[in-house]
Design an enzyme around this catalytic site. Structure first.
Site, PDB file in Angstrom:
ATOM      1  N   CYS A  53      76.995  29.760  12.686  1.00 19.43           N
ATOM      2  CA  CYS A  53      77.400  28.628  13.641  1.00 19.43           C
ATOM      3  C   CYS A  53      78.968  28.653  14.022  1.00 19.43           C
ATOM      4  O   CYS A  53      79.583  28.529  13.063  1.00 19.43           O
ATOM      5  CB  CYS A  53      76.744  27.528  12.908  1.00 19.43           C
ATOM      6  SG  CYS A  53      77.375  25.954  14.048  1.00 19.43           S
ATOM      7  N   CYS A  89      80.358  25.396  12.797  1.00 16.44           N
ATOM      8  CA  CYS A  89      80.747  25.705  11.336  1.00 16.44           C
ATOM      9  C   CYS A  89      81.957  26.263  11.051  1.00 16.44           C
ATOM     10  O   CYS A  89      82.569  25.743  10.154  1.00 16.44           O
ATOM     11  CB  CYS A  89      79.408  25.990  10.698  1.00 16.44           C
ATOM     12  SG  CYS A  89      78.124  24.830  10.673  1.00 16.44           S
ATOM     13  N   HIS A 148      76.189  20.523   9.306  1.00 18.95           N
ATOM     14  CA  HIS A 148      75.280  21.226  10.383  1.00 18.95           C
ATOM     15  C   HIS A 148      74.219  20.271  10.828  1.00 18.95           C
ATOM     16  O   HIS A 148      73.185  20.610   9.974  1.00 18.95           O
ATOM     17  CB  HIS A 148      75.025  22.647   9.864  1.00 18.95           C
ATOM     18  CG  HIS A 148      74.468  23.466  11.151  1.00 18.95           C
ATOM     19  ND1 HIS A 148      75.435  23.969  12.007  1.00 18.95           N
ATOM     20  CD2 HIS A 148      72.970  23.504  11.622  1.00 18.95           C
ATOM     21  CE1 HIS A 148      74.439  24.602  13.071  1.00 18.95           C
ATOM     22  NE2 HIS A 148      73.242  24.252  12.581  1.00 18.95           N
ATOM     23  N   ASN A 199      75.012  16.731  24.902  1.00 17.57           N
ATOM     24  CA  ASN A 199      74.077  17.289  25.273  1.00 17.57           C
ATOM     25  C   ASN A 199      73.015  17.698  24.291  1.00 17.57           C
ATOM     26  O   ASN A 199      73.420  18.192  23.232  1.00 17.57           O
ATOM     27  CB  ASN A 199      74.409  18.688  26.026  1.00 17.57           C
ATOM     28  CG  ASN A 199      75.571  18.481  27.230  1.00 17.57           C
ATOM     29  OD1 ASN A 199      75.068  17.338  27.861  1.00 17.57           O
ATOM     30  ND2 ASN A 199      76.402  19.217  27.433  1.00 17.57           N
ATOM     31  N   GLY A 251      71.061  20.691  28.632  1.00 14.39           N
ATOM     32  CA  GLY A 251      72.286  21.595  29.019  1.00 14.39           C
ATOM     33  C   GLY A 251      73.026  22.099  27.504  1.00 14.39           C
ATOM     34  O   GLY A 251      74.056  22.266  27.741  1.00 14.39           O
ATOM     35  N   HIS A 277      75.276  22.769  17.499  1.00 13.01           N
ATOM     36  CA  HIS A 277      75.724  22.037  16.224  1.00 13.01           C
ATOM     37  C   HIS A 277      76.346  20.722  17.136  1.00 13.01           C
ATOM     38  O   HIS A 277      77.060  20.892  17.907  1.00 13.01           O
ATOM     39  CB  HIS A 277      76.992  22.745  15.708  1.00 13.01           C
ATOM     40  CG  HIS A 277      77.639  22.003  14.536  1.00 13.01           C
ATOM     41  ND1 HIS A 277      77.890  22.584  13.190  1.00 13.01           N
ATOM     42  CD2 HIS A 277      78.014  20.832  14.294  1.00 13.01           C
ATOM     43  CE1 HIS A 277      78.557  21.896  12.676  1.00 13.01           C
ATOM     44  NE2 HIS A 277      78.869  20.767  13.364  1.00 13.01           N
ATOM     45  N   HIS A 337      77.582  17.881  18.974  1.00 11.37           N
ATOM     46  CA  HIS A 337      79.175  17.763  19.589  1.00 11.37           C
ATOM     47  C   HIS A 337      79.190  16.511  20.372  1.00 11.37           C
ATOM     48  O   HIS A 337      78.236  16.477  21.203  1.00 11.37           O
ATOM     49  CB  HIS A 337      79.717  18.787  19.758  1.00 11.37           C
ATOM     50  CG  HIS A 337      79.061  19.770  20.784  1.00 11.37           C
ATOM     51  ND1 HIS A 337      77.910  20.478  20.559  1.00 11.37           N
ATOM     52  CD2 HIS A 337      79.018  20.026  22.177  1.00 11.37           C
ATOM     53  CE1 HIS A 337      77.532  20.981  21.549  1.00 11.37           C
ATOM     54  NE2 HIS A 337      78.115  20.687  22.524  1.00 11.37           N
TER      55      HIS A 337
HETATM   56  P1  DGP Z   1      77.345  22.283  25.266  1.00  7.95           P
HETATM   57  O1  DGP Z   1      77.045  22.548  26.483  1.00  7.95           O
HETATM   58  O2  DGP Z   1      77.338  20.614  25.304  1.00  7.95           O
HETATM   59  O3  DGP Z   1      76.738  22.805  24.046  1.00  7.95           O
HETATM   60  O4  DGP Z   1      79.094  22.510  24.963  1.00  7.95           O
HETATM   61  C1  DGP Z   1      79.390  23.384  24.334  1.00  7.95           C
HETATM   62  C2  DGP Z   1      80.868  23.359  24.565  1.00  7.95           C
HETATM   63  O5  DGP Z   1      81.480  23.992  23.355  1.00  7.95           O
HETATM   64  C3  DGP Z   1      81.568  24.127  26.090  1.00  7.95           C
HETATM   65  O6  DGP Z   1      81.884  23.135  26.794  1.00  7.95           O
HETATM   66  C4  DGP Z   1      82.382  25.243  25.536  1.00  7.95           C
HETATM   67  C5  DGP Z   1      82.935  24.899  24.136  1.00  7.95           C
HETATM   68  N1  DGP Z   1      83.037  26.049  23.247  1.00  7.95           N
HETATM   69  C6  DGP Z   1      82.116  26.823  22.664  1.00  7.95           C
HETATM   70  N2  DGP Z   1      82.494  27.849  22.048  1.00  7.95           N
HETATM   71  C7  DGP Z   1      83.765  27.222  21.678  1.00  7.95           C
HETATM   72  C8  DGP Z   1      84.848  27.928  20.978  1.00  7.95           C
HETATM   73  O7  DGP Z   1      84.633  28.825  20.218  1.00  7.95           O
HETATM   74  N3  DGP Z   1      85.895  27.199  20.679  1.00  7.95           N
HETATM   75  C9  DGP Z   1      86.123  25.836  21.425  1.00  7.95           C
HETATM   76  N4  DGP Z   1      87.049  25.402  21.262  1.00  7.95           N
HETATM   77  N5  DGP Z   1      84.995  25.445  22.221  1.00  7.95           N
HETATM   78  C10 DGP Z   1      83.943  25.880  22.367  1.00  7.95           C
END
Ligand code: DGP
Length: 113
Positions: free
Chosen positions: A5, A8, A47, A87, A93, A98, A100
């Site tokens: 993850c 994580c 998690h 989301n 979407g 994890h 957020h």
């Molecule tokens: P969601 O579609 O709600 O699962 O949004 C996931 C968000 O996580 C997306 O806007 C981009 C962000 N994201 C994905 N990988 C990383 C990462 O490695 N670092 C950071 N800072 N953001 C990430």
């Protein structure tokens, strides 16, 4: 914690992510693909996949995350309001499984959301 993850690993400090806040339960960092001038992601250290798998034992934690958002949004430059997005699952979407909380703010227009 799951090794696979990405969030994580960010929470543990194994991957740099522009952290703006952390405590014993919550970590907040900048979204890698910001959709607004201020775009933060708030995650629990635990998690939890999403709200569909969260339980009543997480109610205090979820409340703390929501209550923290206005302060962090303002500190990061969202001085005239912000939006919160969570989301959940494929139809919601969700890309990263994890839990957020997206915190989006700053002067409009924004790219999406
Ligand atoms: P969601 O579609 O709600 O699962 O949004 C996931 C968000 O996580 C997306 O806007 C981009 C962000 N994201 C994905 N990988 C990383 C990462 O490695 N670092 C950071 N800072 N953001 C990430």
């Amino acid at each position: 914690m799951t090794d696979s993850c990405i969030f994580c690993r960010i929470a543990k400090g194994e991957i740099p992510a522009g952290k703006v806040y952390e405590d014993d339960e919550i970590v907040v960092f900048r979204d890698i693909h910001p959709a607004a001038p201020v775009h933060l992601l708030m995650i629990p250290r635990e998690h939890i996949e999403n709200l569909m798998t969260a339980g009543s034992q997480h109610e205090t934690l979820l409340g703390r995350m929501i209550a923290l958002a206005p302060r962090l949004a303002r500190e990061q430059g969202a001085t005239d309001g912000f939006r919160i997005v969570i989301n959940n699952g494929p139809d919601g979407g969700q890309e990263v499984y994890h839990l957020h909380v997206h915190v989006l703010g700053g002067p409009r227009p924004w790219k999406r959301f």
